[in-house]
Motif scaffolding. Structure first.
Motif, PDB file in Angstrom:
ATOM      1  N   PHE A   1       0.985  -1.326  -0.156  1.00  0.00           N
ATOM      2  CA  PHE A   1      -0.081   0.150  -0.171  1.00  0.00           C
ATOM      3  C   PHE A   1       0.974   1.187  -0.032  1.00  0.00           C
ATOM      4  CE2 PHE A   1      -1.810   3.395   2.844  1.00  0.00           C
ATOM      5  CZ  PHE A   1      -3.026   3.643   2.026  1.00  0.00           C
ATOM      6  N   TYR A   2       1.810   1.336   0.855  1.00  0.00           N
ATOM      7  CA  TYR A   2       2.956   2.402   1.011  1.00  0.00           C
ATOM      8  C   TYR A   2       3.439   2.817  -0.240  1.00  0.00           C
ATOM      9  CZ  TYR A   2       6.641   5.254   3.124  1.00  0.00           C
ATOM     10  OH  TYR A   2       7.415   6.210   3.587  1.00  0.00           O
ATOM     11  N   PHE A   3       3.860   1.803  -1.093  1.00  0.00           N
ATOM     12  CA  PHE A   3       4.960   2.134  -2.210  1.00  0.00           C
ATOM     13  C   PHE A   3       4.042   2.437  -3.440  1.00  0.00           C
ATOM     14  CE2 PHE A   3       8.571   0.503   0.256  1.00  0.00           C
ATOM     15  CZ  PHE A   3       8.928   1.433   0.405  1.00  0.00           C
ATOM     16  N   THR A   4       2.707   1.565  -3.524  1.00  0.00           N
ATOM     17  CA  THR A   4       2.050   1.546  -4.779  1.00  0.00           C
ATOM     18  C   THR A   4       0.823   2.463  -4.621  1.00  0.00           C
ATOM     19  OG1 THR A   4       0.658  -0.342  -4.009  1.00  0.00           O
ATOM     20  CG2 THR A   4       2.656  -0.751  -5.398  1.00  0.00           C
ATOM     21  N   GLU A   5       0.102   2.652  -3.472  1.00  0.00           N
ATOM     22  CA  GLU A   5      -1.064   3.430  -3.326  1.00  0.00           C
ATOM     23  C   GLU A   5      -0.611   4.890  -2.951  1.00  0.00           C
ATOM     24  OE1 GLU A   5      -3.992   2.798  -4.487  1.00  0.00           O
ATOM     25  OE2 GLU A   5      -3.101   0.629  -4.988  1.00  0.00           O
ATOM     26  N   MET A   6       0.089   4.760  -2.030  1.00  0.00           N
ATOM     27  CA  MET A   6       0.694   6.268  -1.285  1.00  0.00           C
ATOM     28  C   MET A   6       1.801   6.836  -2.270  1.00  0.00           C
ATOM     29  SD  MET A   6       0.641   5.892   2.611  1.00  0.00           S
ATOM     30  CE  MET A   6       0.867   7.487   3.120  1.00  0.00           C
ATOM     31  N   LYS A   7       2.349   6.025  -3.091  1.00  0.00           N
ATOM     32  CA  LYS A   7       3.184   6.270  -3.917  1.00  0.00           C
ATOM     33  C   LYS A   7       4.624   7.101  -3.483  1.00  0.00           C
ATOM     34  CE  LYS A   7       0.025   7.160  -7.507  1.00  0.00           C
ATOM     35  NZ  LYS A   7       0.300   5.942  -8.213  1.00  0.00           N
ATOM     36  N   MET A   8       4.906   6.461  -2.267  1.00  0.00           N
ATOM     37  CA  MET A   8       6.094   6.741  -1.372  1.00  0.00           C
ATOM     38  C   MET A   8       7.356   6.176  -2.079  1.00  0.00           C
ATOM     39  SD  MET A   8       4.616   8.850   0.951  1.00  0.00           S
ATOM     40  CE  MET A   8       5.708   9.161   2.364  1.00  0.00           C
TER      41      MET A   8
ATOM     42  N   MET B   1      14.302   1.342   3.635  1.00  0.00           N
ATOM     43  CA  MET B   1      13.850   0.509   2.510  1.00  0.00           C
ATOM     44  C   MET B   1      13.456   1.624   1.306  1.00  0.00           C
ATOM     45  SD  MET B   1      10.652  -2.039   1.664  1.00  0.00           S
ATOM     46  CE  MET B   1      11.486  -3.537   2.417  1.00  0.00           C
ATOM     47  N   THR B   2      13.893   1.336  -0.064  1.00  0.00           N
ATOM     48  CA  THR B   2      13.385   2.392  -0.914  1.00  0.00           C
ATOM     49  C   THR B   2      12.382   1.584  -1.862  1.00  0.00           C
ATOM     50  OG1 THR B   2      15.161   1.605  -2.615  1.00  0.00           O
ATOM     51  CG2 THR B   2      15.725   3.158  -1.056  1.00  0.00           C
ATOM     52  N   LYS B   3      11.676   2.275  -2.503  1.00  0.00           N
ATOM     53  CA  LYS B   3      10.613   1.863  -3.310  1.00  0.00           C
ATOM     54  C   LYS B   3      11.452   0.685  -4.564  1.00  0.00           C
ATOM     55  CE  LYS B   3       7.019   3.130  -6.650  1.00  0.00           C
ATOM     56  NZ  LYS B   3       6.034   4.220  -7.207  1.00  0.00           N
ATOM     57  N   LYS B   4      12.647   1.120  -5.050  1.00  0.00           N
ATOM     58  CA  LYS B   4      13.614   0.108  -5.752  1.00  0.00           C
ATOM     59  C   LYS B   4      13.896  -1.190  -5.143  1.00  0.00           C
ATOM     60  CE  LYS B   4      17.584   0.026  -8.591  1.00  0.00           C
ATOM     61  NZ  LYS B   4      18.847   0.704  -9.007  1.00  0.00           N
ATOM     62  N   ASP B   5      14.151  -0.859  -3.530  1.00  0.00           N
ATOM     63  CA  ASP B   5      14.311  -2.304  -2.959  1.00  0.00           C
ATOM     64  C   ASP B   5      13.096  -3.113  -2.910  1.00  0.00           C
ATOM     65  OD1 ASP B   5      17.021  -1.368  -2.642  1.00  0.00           O
ATOM     66  OD2 ASP B   5      16.332  -0.501  -0.640  1.00  0.00           O
ATOM     67  N   TYR B   6      11.894  -2.526  -2.608  1.00  0.00           N
ATOM     68  CA  TYR B   6      10.782  -3.150  -2.516  1.00  0.00           C
ATOM     69  C   TYR B   6      10.495  -3.859  -3.759  1.00  0.00           C
ATOM     70  CZ  TYR B   6       5.677  -4.222  -2.148  1.00  0.00           C
ATOM     71  OH  TYR B   6       4.545  -4.610  -2.331  1.00  0.00           O
ATOM     72  N   SER B   7      10.409  -3.429  -4.715  1.00  0.00           N
ATOM     73  CA  SER B   7      10.069  -3.923  -6.255  1.00  0.00           C
ATOM     74  C   SER B   7      11.140  -5.015  -6.338  1.00  0.00           C
ATOM     75  CB  SER B   7      10.441  -2.695  -7.153  1.00  0.00           C
ATOM     76  OG  SER B   7       9.510  -1.551  -7.170  1.00  0.00           O
ATOM     77  N   HIS B   8      12.495  -4.939  -6.124  1.00  0.00           N
ATOM     78  CA  HIS B   8      13.265  -6.197  -6.075  1.00  0.00           C
ATOM     79  C   HIS B   8      12.864  -7.209  -5.338  1.00  0.00           C
ATOM     80  CE1 HIS B   8      17.349  -8.112  -6.914  1.00  0.00           C
ATOM     81  NE2 HIS B   8      17.222  -7.993  -5.698  1.00  0.00           N
ATOM     82  N   ALA B   9      12.637  -7.031  -4.091  1.00  0.00           N
ATOM     83  CA  ALA B   9      12.203  -7.887  -3.278  1.00  0.00           C
ATOM     84  C   ALA B   9      10.977  -8.531  -3.604  1.00  0.00           C
ATOM     85  CB  ALA B   9      12.047  -7.351  -1.813  1.00  0.00           C
TER      86      ALA B   9
END
Length: 210
Positions: A113-120, A189-197
């Protein structure tokens, strides 16, 4: 309305009635974690606690439910930097539900939710070095330690400072000008880290299913 759902948890905005339910949570039995026990408060104090957690522009709080709909924890993001799109994460669970995967499940669901909906763009947290259990949970979710630093302990009036305490507990602290300090791991954690995980997890699942 739920903002995120995991396999074991559901996350929604924190309600005032949730605070009343948290009063019934069990207690930590380890002295180092006494300050995580949810405090016993009267109605006015609970009203104020809820207001502090929910009304500020730079802070958002959420209830964590299990699949049965019981409130088993809450998480919040604070010091929200809207221009930089980052914030600090905090999470508290009813001790009764710890070591059962609920914390990991809730964080992973919230991060989506944080990275995709809130776009953090980034999220960070601090955890005491002695809290090995929490560090492992955060690492499993994809957080990485970026530095270790001494900070003032969260509860300067904790019981452990006012009665006989085992040496292994006291050695976790240093006192500087009367302030109890302990070592924290700062994790990020960055958005890039999250996408990679997420991509790595998806690949792992696919390989296990072949």
């Amino acid at each position: 309305m739920y903002i995120a759902m995991g396999q074991k948890t559901k996350i929604r905005g924190l309600l005032r009635e949730d605070v009343d339910k948290m009063q019934l949570w069990s207690k930590h039995t380890e002295p180092l974690f006494f300050h995580y026990n949810f405090p016993r408060m009267n109605k006015a104090e609970r009203d104020n606690w809820y207001k502090i957690k929910t009304v500020k522009w730079k802070k958002k709080s959420y209830a964590i439910e299990n699949i049965e709909g019981q409130v088993i924890g809450y998480l919040l993001i604070r010091d929200i930097q809207w221009f930089r799109r980052e914030s600090e994460l905090g999470i508290v669970l009813n001790p009764q539900y710890m070591n059962q995967g609920y914390g990991t499940d809730a964080i992973q669901a919230f991060l989506h939710f944080y990275f995709t909906e809130m776009k953090m763009q980034a999220i960070y947290l601090r955890t005491a070095k002695y809290n090995i259990r929490a560090q492992r949970c955060y690492e499993k979710c994809g957080f990485k330690t970026v530095e270790e630093k001494d900070f003032a302990f969260e509860d300067q009036y904790a019981e452990i400072f006012y009665k006989e305490t085992a040496p292994e507990i006291r050695k976790q602290f240093a006192f500087v000008d009367g302030v109890a300090m302990t070592r924290y791991a700062v994790m990020r954690m960055t958005k890039k880290d999250y996408s990679h995980a997420v991509n790595s997890l998806s690949t792992k699942i696919m390989l296990e299913c072949e």
